[in-house]
Design a protein around this motif. Structure first.
Motif, PDB file in Angstrom:
ATOM      1  N   LYS A   1       0.839  -1.202   0.000  1.00  0.00           N
ATOM      2  CA  LYS A   1       0.000   0.000   0.000  1.00  0.00           C
ATOM      3  C   LYS A   1       0.871   1.247   0.000  1.00  0.00           C
ATOM      4  O   LYS A   1       0.589   2.216  -0.710  1.00  0.00           O
ATOM      5  CB  LYS A   1      -0.916  -0.008   1.221  1.00  0.00           C
ATOM      6  CG  LYS A   1      -1.873   1.177   1.276  1.00  0.00           C
ATOM      7  CD  LYS A   1      -2.790   1.063   2.480  1.00  0.00           C
ATOM      8  CE  LYS A   1      -3.779   2.231   2.510  1.00  0.00           C
ATOM      9  NZ  LYS A   1      -3.097   3.519   2.612  1.00  0.00           N
ATOM     10  N   GLN A   2       1.953   1.225   0.813  1.00  0.00           N
ATOM     11  CA  GLN A   2       2.852   2.369   0.832  1.00  0.00           C
ATOM     12  C   GLN A   2       3.500   2.570  -0.533  1.00  0.00           C
ATOM     13  O   GLN A   2       3.686   3.695  -0.988  1.00  0.00           O
ATOM     14  CB  GLN A   2       3.920   2.177   1.903  1.00  0.00           C
ATOM     15  CG  GLN A   2       3.375   2.247   3.330  1.00  0.00           C
ATOM     16  CD  GLN A   2       4.434   1.944   4.362  1.00  0.00           C
ATOM     17  OE1 GLN A   2       5.568   1.592   4.018  1.00  0.00           O
ATOM     18  NE2 GLN A   2       4.089   2.063   5.627  1.00  0.00           N
ATOM     19  N   SER A   3       3.851   1.443  -1.187  1.00  0.00           N
ATOM     20  CA  SER A   3       4.449   1.544  -2.518  1.00  0.00           C
ATOM     21  C   SER A   3       3.464   2.147  -3.506  1.00  0.00           C
ATOM     22  O   SER A   3       3.809   3.026  -4.300  1.00  0.00           O
ATOM     23  CB  SER A   3       4.901   0.164  -2.993  1.00  0.00           C
ATOM     24  OG  SER A   3       5.400   0.225  -4.307  1.00  0.00           O
TER      25      SER A   3
ATOM     26  N   SER B   1       1.395   6.768  -6.422  1.00  0.00           N
ATOM     27  CA  SER B   1       0.299   7.713  -6.657  1.00  0.00           C
ATOM     28  C   SER B   1       0.752   9.137  -6.364  1.00  0.00           C
ATOM     29  O   SER B   1       0.448  10.066  -7.129  1.00  0.00           O
ATOM     30  CB  SER B   1      -0.901   7.344  -5.782  1.00  0.00           C
ATOM     31  OG  SER B   1      -1.368   6.047  -6.079  1.00  0.00           O
ATOM     32  N   ASP B   2       1.471   9.306  -5.241  1.00  0.00           N
ATOM     33  CA  ASP B   2       1.974  10.644  -4.912  1.00  0.00           C
ATOM     34  C   ASP B   2       2.920  11.144  -5.991  1.00  0.00           C
ATOM     35  O   ASP B   2       2.901  12.338  -6.354  1.00  0.00           O
ATOM     36  CB  ASP B   2       2.692  10.616  -3.558  1.00  0.00           C
ATOM     37  CG  ASP B   2       1.734  10.329  -2.410  1.00  0.00           C
ATOM     38  OD1 ASP B   2       0.512  10.528  -2.607  1.00  0.00           O
ATOM     39  OD2 ASP B   2       2.193   9.906  -1.337  1.00  0.00           O
TER      40      ASP B   2
ATOM     41  N   VAL C   1       0.823  12.179  -8.936  1.00  0.00           N
ATOM     42  CA  VAL C   1       0.147  13.451  -8.659  1.00  0.00           C
ATOM     43  C   VAL C   1       1.135  14.603  -8.741  1.00  0.00           C
ATOM     44  O   VAL C   1       0.847  15.660  -9.313  1.00  0.00           O
ATOM     45  CB  VAL C   1      -0.529  13.403  -7.274  1.00  0.00           C
ATOM     46  CG1 VAL C   1      -1.041  14.774  -6.879  1.00  0.00           C
ATOM     47  CG2 VAL C   1      -1.672  12.404  -7.277  1.00  0.00           C
ATOM     48  N   SER C   2       2.333  14.391  -8.156  1.00  0.00           N
ATOM     49  CA  SER C   2       3.358  15.432  -8.206  1.00  0.00           C
ATOM     50  C   SER C   2       3.751  15.738  -9.644  1.00  0.00           C
ATOM     51  O   SER C   2       3.920  16.904 -10.021  1.00  0.00           O
ATOM     52  CB  SER C   2       4.583  14.980  -7.401  1.00  0.00           C
ATOM     53  OG  SER C   2       5.620  15.927  -7.493  1.00  0.00           O
ATOM     54  N   ARG C   3       3.875  14.682 -10.450  1.00  0.00           N
ATOM     55  CA  ARG C   3       4.230  14.881 -11.857  1.00  0.00           C
ATOM     56  C   ARG C   3       3.126  15.617 -12.602  1.00  0.00           C
ATOM     57  O   ARG C   3       3.402  16.503 -13.429  1.00  0.00           O
ATOM     58  CB  ARG C   3       4.482  13.518 -12.510  1.00  0.00           C
ATOM     59  CG  ARG C   3       4.904  13.590 -13.976  1.00  0.00           C
ATOM     60  CD  ARG C   3       6.155  14.400 -14.169  1.00  0.00           C
ATOM     61  NE  ARG C   3       6.568  14.425 -15.559  1.00  0.00           N
ATOM     62  CZ  ARG C   3       7.469  15.257 -16.059  1.00  0.00           C
ATOM     63  NH1 ARG C   3       8.061  16.150 -15.272  1.00  0.00           N
ATOM     64  NH2 ARG C   3       7.791  15.204 -17.341  1.00  0.00           N
ATOM     65  N   MET C   4       1.869  15.271 -12.304  1.00  0.00           N
ATOM     66  CA  MET C   4       0.741  15.949 -12.946  1.00  0.00           C
ATOM     67  C   MET C   4       0.694  17.421 -12.552  1.00  0.00           C
ATOM     68  O   MET C   4       0.426  18.294 -13.390  1.00  0.00           O
ATOM     69  CB  MET C   4      -0.562  15.248 -12.567  1.00  0.00           C
ATOM     70  CG  MET C   4      -0.719  13.854 -13.169  1.00  0.00           C
ATOM     71  SD  MET C   4      -2.214  13.021 -12.615  1.00  0.00           S
ATOM     72  CE  MET C   4      -3.465  14.093 -13.308  1.00  0.00           C
TER      73      MET C   4
END
Length: 202
Positions: free
Chosen positions: A126-128, A133-134, A137-140
């Protein structure tokens, strides 16, 4: 089994049972059952007049022990039970200490350890996934910021071009007006020269 399997002489065993055991303990290419369970059921060891594989669940067992309860062991050899008891050595429980207080109500078993490992694996996964996902999101957000910067720069450039076009159009209008004024002055000068020429000739 040809080199290592030996049946003791003091044990009574039928020819069919010997044949069945040897048929199982052989090379897999010749092993009994290589062609399916039907081959095993057809062996002579299972041929009898009391039951078949079709009605075996309906037959009465040849020996039904009488029990006094779930813990009745009277049908077992007492010597074996005594030997088993003699070989059992359970460690004496340790005395309760103060550092055990935080662990009251907790137990440990292999299942718990397996569940803990699965839980840790699930949490790590889940952390992976959360990390990925983070990152996405950061890239987006980064791409969105870049798009906003490009759009802002484009608008500024477009505004500058519009100002330049307006300035050129104003310069063009001024030059056209000045050119018309020069043409009118030129016409007046020509008219004056023509009149003076006519007066001199007269």
């Amino acid at each position: 089994h040809k080199n290592h399997l030996h049946f003791p002489d003091d044990v009574e065993i039928s020819v069919e049972a010997r044949s069945l055991i040897c048929a199982f303990l052989t090379d897999r290419l010749n092993r009994l059952g290589r062609n399916g369970m039907t081959e095993v059921k057809a062996h002579s060891f299972f041929q009898n007049e009391q039951w078949t594989f079709e009605n075996i669940h309906e037959c009465i067992a040849p020996v039904i022990p009488e029990l006094c309860g779930d813990d009745d062991t009277s049908n077992f050899n007492s010597n074996r039970i005594d030997i088993r008891k003699d070989n059992e050595h359970f460690p004496e429980p340790r005395a309760f200490a103060g550092n055990h207080i935080p662990f009251i109500g907790f137990t440990y078993s292999g299942d718990n350890a397996l569940l803990c490992r699965k839980r840790r694996h699930s949490q790590a996964r889940k952390q992976s996934v959360d990390g990925e996902s983070d990152l996405m999101v950061s890239r987006m957000v980064e791409l969105s910021d870049q798009d906003s910067d490009l759009d802002h720069k484009f608008r500024i450039t477009l505004h500058e071009k519009d100002r330049q076009i307006d300035s050129l159009q104003n310069d063009k209008a001024y030059l056209e007006k000045h050119l018309n004024s020069l043409r009118q002055n030129l016409i007046k000068v020509r008219t004056t020269l023509d009149q003076e020429t006519e007066n001199r000739q007269a």
